[in-house]
Enzyme design. Sequence first.
Site, short mmCIF file in Angstrom:
data_model
loop_
_atom_site.label_atom_id
_atom_site.label_comp_id
_atom_site.label_asym_id
_atom_site.label_seq_id
_atom_site.Cartn_x
_atom_site.Cartn_y
_atom_site.Cartn_z
CG LEU A 15 76.55 -11.81 109.91
CD1 LEU A 15 77.64 -11.88 108.86
CD2 LEU A 15 76.67 -10.50 110.69
CB SER A 16 70.84 -14.62 110.17
OG SER A 16 69.80 -15.55 110.30
N PRO A 17 72.44 -17.72 109.41
CG PRO A 17 73.35 -19.41 110.75
CD PRO A 17 73.29 -17.91 110.60
#
Lengths: 226, 226
Positions: A15-17
């Site tokens: 979910l974390s770019p």
Amino acid sequence: MGAVPRTLELFYDVLSPYSWLGFEVLCRYKNIWNINLQLRPTLIAGIMKDSGNKPPALLPRKAQYLRNDIRLLGQHVQVPMQFPKDFFSVILEKGSLSAMRFLTAVNMEHPEMLEKVSRELWMRVWSRDEDISEPQSILAAAEKAGMSTEQAQGLLEEISTPKVKNKLKETTEAACKYGAFGLPVTVAHLDGQTHMLFGSDRMELLAHLLGEKWMGPVPPAINAKL
Amino acid sequence: MGAVPRTLELFYDVLSPYSWLGFEVLCRYKNIWNINLQLRPTLIAGIMKDSGNKPPALLPRKAQYLRNDIRLLGQHVQVPMQFPKDFFSVILEKGSLSAMRFLTAVNMEHPEMLEKVSRELWMRVWSRDEDISEPQSILAAAEKAGMSTEQAQGLLEEISTPKVKNKLKETTEAACKYGAFGLPVTVAHLDGQTHMLFGSDRMELLAHLLGEKWMGPVPPAINAKL
């Protein structure tokens, strides 16, 4: 080099770019630097809850900056990132619990597939704006990464078992013990010392700590292949 | 290079340790890259208020990380940073209003002294754990930077004038208009485009945008001098 490789743990959530950026940079360097890279699927929601931190995008001016930062860094690091259209629904409502449990199962049963399946999940959510919360979405990513339907289906059935759930919890707790308040977190074990580095922008510092050469986010040997 | 130098604005506050890192790196590169570096003394408290952001150290786990991050980055970037003992009193109670008004006056009357006086204020608060809020502290920094007592005293008298107060406000508002939610902020003006980069860890990305070479936080020509 004849020296024993130094262990690096990368705690990440798809979910974390910024986790994606850190992941790609370390995957590129894992055969260049004398390191043993251990990928650790982690639940970012658990880290936020435990640390009391809030997602940066909740502050409007940070949200605006993030969009631009991600676009510029994507070009520079050569990772095809695109902001999802309905960012808040994707990040805050849908989340990544099933996806990260699936990656945990992959890591337990077929660790050799973890890098590829992780990347395909990022390609869905952070490049093509596709869902990663439904079973068929996760299966599609696993198959794109090279798993057979049967293999992927088998792992998907495991994500509701205590074994997998507990493993993801343990990994998330381990990141918290290292002091995490977000992801990615890189933990470098060097000569009895442990360094926890937060974010994707400490890789040059990591090289300095390792005594290795930093050649930018796209090292030349990799650049030739891209 | 014969091309017109690109304008870079660096918005900073001496209360911010990451501003010091960004400042030193850009001061090192200002004669290496084809840039026109404009130093902009800014009030970080004003940016926090306007953006609704909170100092990271208010979250205990971030505070713990900051200490270590500053120590490691100080070594890597070769800036002699030390955490003040009573961090919260220095940052949240004493603040930097007089110091940043003084630097604003320096910038208006003796811009050629701005780099040196800024550095001496950082040396006080972020290296030797000395006060920067009292008049005699500010005078000591100015004299150490090479100003005469009379010159420094004259500027100190100006910090309560509307001219200086308004100038600092204007600069802080300009940073906010660029989207700042903290400091340092580097604004690069390139071929009609404006890029706002937050923090001290986007300097390699800045080099990429400028089409210049990144040679690490201590470029070789500087390294020989240190």
